[in-house]
Design an enzyme around this catalytic site. Structure first.
Site, PDB file in Angstrom:
ATOM      1  N   LYS A 189       0.829  -1.199   0.000  1.00 28.28           N
ATOM      2  CA  LYS A 189       0.000   0.000   0.000  1.00 28.28           C
ATOM      3  C   LYS A 189       0.877   1.269   0.000  1.00 28.28           C
ATOM      4  CE  LYS A 189      -3.703  -2.303  -0.491  1.00 28.28           C
ATOM      5  NZ  LYS A 189      -4.164  -3.344   0.311  1.00 28.28           N
TER       6      LYS A 189
HETATM    7  C1  LIG Z   1      -5.443  -4.265   0.556  1.00 28.88           C
HETATM    8  C2  LIG Z   1      -6.902  -4.071   0.495  1.00 28.88           C
HETATM    9  C3  LIG Z   1      -7.760  -4.438   1.545  1.00 28.88           C
HETATM   10  C4  LIG Z   1      -7.309  -5.232   2.728  1.00 28.88           C
HETATM   11  O1  LIG Z   1      -6.231  -4.727   3.416  1.00 28.88           O
HETATM   12  P1  LIG Z   1      -5.201  -5.736   4.140  1.00 28.88           P
HETATM   13  O2  LIG Z   1      -4.344  -4.822   4.922  1.00 28.88           O
HETATM   14  O3  LIG Z   1      -4.494  -6.469   3.047  1.00 28.88           O
HETATM   15  O4  LIG Z   1      -6.020  -6.647   4.994  1.00 28.88           O
HETATM   16  C5  LIG Z   1      -9.094  -4.124   1.439  1.00 28.88           C
HETATM   17  N1  LIG Z   1      -9.586  -3.505   0.356  1.00 28.88           N
HETATM   18  C6  LIG Z   1      -8.822  -3.157  -0.682  1.00 28.88           C
HETATM   19  C7  LIG Z   1      -9.443  -2.451  -1.844  1.00 28.88           C
HETATM   20  C8  LIG Z   1      -7.455  -3.451  -0.657  1.00 28.88           C
HETATM   21  O5  LIG Z   1      -6.695  -3.136  -1.712  1.00 28.88           O
END
Ligand SMILES: *Cc1c(COP(=O)(O)O)cnc(C)c1O
Length: 385
Positions: A189
């Protein structure tokens, strides 16, 4: 030969470390206190200050943030949650985790995000929440219909996993008035804790609930617990607190977030300019003036062959996402979503992370152009044969 000379183009996404992350983690390890500590609390304060909100509550992941937000909004069995099918499966799993059912809706084909009309059309007597997904980092929000939804008892829970740092006009995503906003700080992210997430509450009651929930429903502090022979479980809860180890990584990343914003915008614009003259591809615009781009996506046809061709040339292309309503696990809630299905067949995510150079991007775009030509020539020959 060209492949091996561009290792960064082989990766679709990945973290970018600024150098202080490892020593921040080492410091926590040496302290002997790895759980929820002052480091986690400092991370929360810094996130809240950055976003311009009163509070932020850190949890173990973006998925945990969504799960917690749904619980805090009181969503449960018998409830329906409106969600675009075009999202990561985590959004949908969080809905199932509280025993509610997803009501999949279409997206705007240009933004790949939900819009007001699509949400309002999907509301039923059972709708308890809407989860708009801020796809690719785009700072969309349901602002104009928030009040109407909340008056009808419908919570607006933003899945802002892609959109940490993005702006809506003058406010950061997270500060635009949704019932709750969820961020992910997973490995790929815009900001990473290694693994982690944050819920932005709008009221102090919500914040208290999340803090109880994430500590197994135990409200006593560590110091109180050290002085008694028991502990008290006051409510339902889960092990969702963010460890100091992960928070330390996030703090080190946050120190350089300005640079993250600048780099991601610059790289995205380099892609945009390089893709401009290419025929047969449409860039999915995330609005880089206000967004911190998370993905660089194009739409191309036939996507699967272009994907294979680029992979064979060593380019780390990906697909965000195969639509959820077509997943076996979510089959009970399947419905016809032609716009989403078409997008699901056409979207292609080009390598997008902060290790890329301008030359890497030129290489990726050149390979994309050749791949399209190759695939189309093969199809043409196939048709003649
Ligand atoms: C990464 C992501 C999540 C979940 O986050 P995690 O930290 O991987 O549990 C939820 N929604 C979207 C759109 C994502 O890209």
């Amino acid at each position: 030969m060209m492949n091996s000379s561009r290792p960064d183009a082989r990766r679709n996404a990945g973290p970018y470390l600024y150098g202080r992350e490892a020593s921040a983690v080492a410091q926590v390890l040496e302290s002997g206190q790895y759980g929820h500590t002052g480091v986690t609390e400092e991370f929360e304060r810094r996130i809240a200050a950055f976003l311009g909100v009163d509070d932020a509550v850190a949890v173990t992941s973006g998925t945990a943030a969504l799960h917690t937000a749904l619980l805090v909004a009181g969503v449960g069995p018998g409830d329906e949650v409106i969600v675009p099918s075009m999202t990561f499966c985590a959004t949908v799993q969080a809905i199932l985790a509280v025993g509610a059912t997803p009501r999949f809706i279409e997206i705007n084909p240009v933004t790949l995000c939900v819009d007001h009309q699509l949400v309002l059309e999907a509301v039923t007597a059972d709708t308890a929440a809407v989860i708009p997904v801020l796809f690719g980092g785009r700072a969309v929000n349901l602002g104009p219909i928030h009040c109407e939804l909340e008056e009808r008892g419908i919570a607006v829970i933003e899945d802002a996993a892609h959109a940490f740092g993005s702006y809506d006009g003058t406010r950061h995503v997270g500060a635009t008035g949704a019932t709750l906003t969820c961020f992910s700080f997973g490995p790929i992210k815009n900001l990473t804790c290694g693994q982690g997430g944050v819920v932005i509450p709008r009221t102090s009651e919500q914040a208290d609930m999340i803090r109880r929930l994430r500590l197994l429903g135990v409200t006593q502090s560590q110091t109180e617990r050290a002085t008694t022979t028991t502990y008290q479980v006051d409510s339902f809860g889960l092990r969702y607190q963010l460890s100091a180890i992960n928070a330390a990584i996030g703090l080190a990343q946050l120190d350089h977030f300005d640079s993250t914003v600048e780099t991601r915008r610059r790289l995205w614009c380099i892609y945009r300019d390089a893709l401009g003259p290419l025929e047969g591809v449409t860039l999915v615009d995330v609005g880089p003036q206000t967004a911190v781009p998370h993905l660089c996506q194009v739409r191309v046809h036939p996507r699967d062959q272009v994907f294979q061709e680029m992979r064979s040339q060593g380019i780390g292309v990906g697909v965000h996402y195969p639509p959820n309503h077509l997943q076996p696990a979510f089959a009970p809630w399947r419905r016809a979503l032609p716009v989403t299905e078409k997008a699901g067949q056409e979207v292609l995510s080009l390598p997008f992370h902060q290790h890329l150079t301008e030359d890497d991007i030129a290489h990726v775009v050149a390979v994309l152009g050749r791949a399209i030509e190759t695939v189309r020539a093969e199809r043409h020959i196939g048709r003649l044969a």
